[in-house]
Write a protein that holds these residues in place. Structure first.
Motif, PDB file in Angstrom:
ATOM      1  N   ILE A  45       0.863  -1.397   0.063  1.00 50.10           N
ATOM      2  CA  ILE A  45       0.053  -0.067   0.011  1.00 50.10           C
ATOM      3  C   ILE A  45       0.684   1.224  -0.009  1.00 50.10           C
ATOM      4  O   ILE A  45       1.767   1.493   0.751  1.00 50.10           O
ATOM      5  CB  ILE A  45      -0.947   0.000   1.173  1.00 50.10           C
ATOM      6  N   GLU A  46       0.564   2.382  -0.872  1.00 52.76           N
ATOM      7  CA  GLU A  46       1.077   3.390  -0.981  1.00 52.76           C
ATOM      8  C   GLU A  46      -0.090   4.491  -0.737  1.00 52.76           C
ATOM      9  O   GLU A  46      -1.115   4.437  -1.293  1.00 52.76           O
ATOM     10  CB  GLU A  46       1.899   3.891  -2.375  1.00 52.76           C
ATOM     11  N   GLY A  47       0.320   5.622   0.021  1.00 49.11           N
ATOM     12  CA  GLY A  47      -1.038   6.469   0.579  1.00 49.11           C
ATOM     13  C   GLY A  47      -1.998   5.744   1.442  1.00 49.11           C
ATOM     14  O   GLY A  47      -1.469   4.811   2.334  1.00 49.11           O
ATOM     15  N   THR A  48      -3.141   5.933   1.243  1.00 52.70           N
ATOM     16  CA  THR A  48      -3.884   5.522   2.193  1.00 52.70           C
ATOM     17  C   THR A  48      -5.408   5.000   1.357  1.00 52.70           C
ATOM     18  O   THR A  48      -5.897   5.437   0.416  1.00 52.70           O
ATOM     19  CB  THR A  48      -4.588   6.528   3.219  1.00 52.70           C
ATOM     20  N   ILE A  49      -5.502   3.520   1.641  1.00 46.47           N
ATOM     21  CA  ILE A  49      -7.094   3.215   1.099  1.00 46.47           C
ATOM     22  C   ILE A  49      -7.994   3.433   2.263  1.00 46.47           C
ATOM     23  O   ILE A  49      -7.836   2.991   3.519  1.00 46.47           O
ATOM     24  CB  ILE A  49      -6.724   1.564   0.984  1.00 46.47           C
ATOM     25  N   PRO A  50      -8.972   4.090   2.041  1.00 48.80           N
ATOM     26  CA  PRO A  50     -10.129   4.332   2.988  1.00 48.80           C
ATOM     27  C   PRO A  50     -10.628   3.154   3.598  1.00 48.80           C
ATOM     28  O   PRO A  50     -10.960   2.192   3.244  1.00 48.80           O
ATOM     29  CB  PRO A  50     -11.045   5.230   2.219  1.00 48.80           C
ATOM     30  N   PRO A  51     -10.770   3.174   5.102  1.00 48.47           N
ATOM     31  CA  PRO A  51     -10.830   1.904   5.780  1.00 48.47           C
ATOM     32  C   PRO A  51     -12.473   1.710   5.743  1.00 48.47           C
ATOM     33  O   PRO A  51     -12.847   0.342   6.014  1.00 48.47           O
ATOM     34  CB  PRO A  51     -10.570   2.252   7.284  1.00 48.47           C
ATOM     35  N   TRP A  52     -13.234   2.523   5.082  1.00 47.35           N
ATOM     36  CA  TRP A  52     -14.731   2.256   5.192  1.00 47.35           C
ATOM     37  C   TRP A  52     -15.035   1.226   3.747  1.00 47.35           C
ATOM     38  O   TRP A  52     -16.181   0.843   3.647  1.00 47.35           O
ATOM     39  CB  TRP A  52     -15.568   3.423   4.945  1.00 47.35           C
ATOM     40  N   ILE A  53     -13.852   1.012   2.820  1.00 48.75           N
ATOM     41  CA  ILE A  53     -14.080   0.375   1.641  1.00 48.75           C
ATOM     42  C   ILE A  53     -14.127  -1.113   2.136  1.00 48.75           C
ATOM     43  O   ILE A  53     -13.116  -1.528   2.625  1.00 48.75           O
ATOM     44  CB  ILE A  53     -13.104   0.658   0.696  1.00 48.75           C
ATOM     45  N   ASN A  54     -15.168  -1.923   1.928  1.00 47.26           N
ATOM     46  CA  ASN A  54     -15.393  -3.236   2.396  1.00 47.26           C
ATOM     47  C   ASN A  54     -15.748  -4.171   1.425  1.00 47.26           C
ATOM     48  O   ASN A  54     -17.152  -4.043   1.197  1.00 47.26           O
ATOM     49  CB  ASN A  54     -15.944  -3.353   3.669  1.00 47.26           C
TER      50      ASN A  54
END
Length: 554
Positions: A45-54
């Protein structure tokens, strides 16, 4: 009514309006066979993957282009390869599998191509004697079940689909291939599109062809929502599917090719465009040694006809809506406004491009060779057509019937019961610098069939898409993500769980490159700003694909 009766509104084609390319790079690495990754592997992972994506981002497309010494001719022919990016709590894993279609299995067992595809004709078995090989030319080729176009959903189950009568049910978590489903076992159709529409009541609509002694028909199909008991069973279920309307072809000997259709809250529109399928050639194509792609012709002497159908009653309008010759693969959205049906779609003025996507063309060398091919292709641009819904014997002739505010599309009754339409362009000249666009996607769950403002798509400054675009249909302005050497897949919008606006969410796209081995990544953009939030890098090669979906239940 099949002949073009009105002049074109523009003297220059979309191809002529877009800049000519020079010095394009070779894309051959993007159309070579890949290896499957059946067990999920981690990504970086680079940057941030929003934690709400499921959920899971599922992609489909051609992934294998040869068996033994046999090579496929056309990009559409490659064996289906399914990809899954599973996203949870900011982390991403990747897996992939080839679809175990009958075509894949039979080709693998024989180690040669034994099932014909769109652009590749399977040759007779060399082990047969000369007489048997000659007779095999006269056997009707069976339709392929190589479902390499899209992931679709019926009654809660996922399938992969192509444009024949076959689909394959699949497990969206493991990508396991399940049973083959034959549309003709449920309804009288010979094929179905890979782009159904979904109603909010859980039913699914699609289009399918049928042909018999009584003629050639375009059929609107409805598959009802799942029943509670049936939803518990692990088996394919298209029970209750029915044809709600059959539309006869304008020329039963040369019906039109279609890839998708239009649906609003109350209507379905079938676009009968002048890409024709010669049925006589189709029946003889194996004897002549020709592939299916050779029986399709672009015939711009004919008009494009819009068939309007009430999807609740199945009644077809008696009004003949038509425009000049145009080519469309994908619709953007459609909605009703007062007494009008507004239809947005990606269109071009040249329908010969489908047969040109041979692997030989796609693998041309950098520079003049690939430049020449790209500069010959049609460029699709977003258009808006407006159908007046209240047309009767009192409607005035030769007067613009479109009275929507700030709308430049027109519709005029040229004779009783016939309405000629011109389009409004849903873009400004800035889009031309991106080579036009395709693969449009919207916030489908909330805005399909309803008034909307934004859509997301791929720009085509190369033979394959080389940018991602966010289009504003109100202002016609765009936002872009574009970097040299990076080629994005069709963007898919995923809404934020706390969304209050149409573009609250993210856009997902798989990025590949011909410049470096195993340098694929899943890109996550903020849908509102179109800025990068993060990426998930995965050390695999993925060929350029077709369509995908986000499975929130993943």
């Amino acid at each position: 009514m099949s002949k073009t009766a009105e002049p074109q509104t523009r003297s220059l084609s979309s191809r002529q309006r877009c800049p000519q390319a020079s010095g394009l790079e070779c894309l051959a690495p993007l159309v070579r066979s890949a290896e499957e990754t059946p067990d999920p592997i981690p990504t970086t992972i680079e940057g941030t993957i929003p934690p709400w994506i499921n959920g899971s981002f599922l992609r489909n497309g051609p992934g294998k282009f040869e068996f033994g010494t046999d090579r496929y001719t056309h990009w559409f022919d490659g064996m289906a390869m399914m990809h899954r990016f599973h996203i949870r709590e900011g982390n991403v894993t990747y897996s992939s599998r080839f679809l175990r279609s009958d075509s894949f299995v039979e080709n693998s067992e024989k180690n040669r191509i034994v099932v014909s595809e769109f652009g590749t004709l399977a040759m007779p078995d060399p082990c047969k004697n000369i007489f048997a090989r000659f007779l095999s030319r006269f056997q009707t080729p069976k339709p392929t079940d190589n479902a390499n176009v899209n992931f679709v959903k019926y009654k809660g189950d996922y399938y992969v689909s192509t444009e024949t009568k076959y689909m394959r049910r699949v497990n969206p978590q493991s990508l396991e291939t399940k049973e083959k489903v034959d549309w003709s076992q449920y309804i009288a159709v010979n094929s179905a599109s890979a782009h159904p529409h979904y109603d909010r009541d859980g039913s699914t609509y699609n289009m399918g062809n049928s042909y018999s002694r009584s003629g050639f028909f375009y059929n609107i199909i409805r598959v009802p929502p799942p029943e509670e008991k049936a939803a518990m069973e692990d088996s394919a279920d298209l029970s209750g599917a029915n044809v709600i309307c059959s539309i006869p072809a304008a020329d039963p000997r040369k019906p039109s090719y279609f890839h998708s259709f239009v649906m609003s809250e109350n209507y379905i529109v079938f676009v009968e465009q002048p890409i024709k399928i010669d049925l006589l050639k189709f029946m003889l194509y194996k004897i002549q040694g020709k592939s299916f792609s050779k029986v399709m012709t672009w015939e711009p002497q004919h008009a494009t006809i819009f068939h309007l159908v009430n999807r609740h009653t199945g009644k077809k309008s008696e009004v003949k809506y038509y425009t000049g010759p145009m080519f469309t693969l994908h619709q953007i959205n459609a909605f009703e406004d007062s007494e009008f049906l507004v239809m947005d779609m990606c269109c071009g003025g040249d329908g010969e491009l489908i047969g040109e996507f041979t692997l030989e063309n796609l693998r041309r060398n950098s520079g003049e060779e690939i430049d020449e091919f790209y500069n010959s292709l049609c460029r699709n641009l977003p258009r808006r057509y407006v159908l007046p819904l209240s047309v009767d014997e009192q409607t005035p002739a030769d007067e613009n019937l479109v009275t929507l505010h700030n709308c430049k599309a027109t519709a005029r009754m040229t004779k009783p019961g016939e309405v000629y339409m011109t389009h409004e362009e849903l873009h400004n000249d800035e889009l031309l610098q991106f080579g036009g666009l395709e693969f449009p996607q919207i916030n489908y769950h909330q805005f399909n069939g309803r008034p909307y403002r934004y859509f997301y798509s791929c720009g085509f400054g190369h033979v394959f898409s080389d940018s991602l675009l966010k289009m504003d249909v109100h202002t016609k302005e765009l936002k872009a993500w574009r970097y040299p050497g990076l080629y994005p897949s069709e963007p898919v919008f995923v809404a934020s769980p706390k969304a209050t606006e149409e573009d609250d969410g993210v856009v997902l796209s798989v990025i590949i490159t011909p410049r470096e081995e195993k340098s694929t990544f899943l890109l996550v953009l903020d849908a509102k700003t179109f800025s990068e939030l993060g990426r998930a890098e995965v050390p695999v090669n993925i060929p350029y694909g077709t369509h995908g979906v986000f499975n929130e239940m993943g």
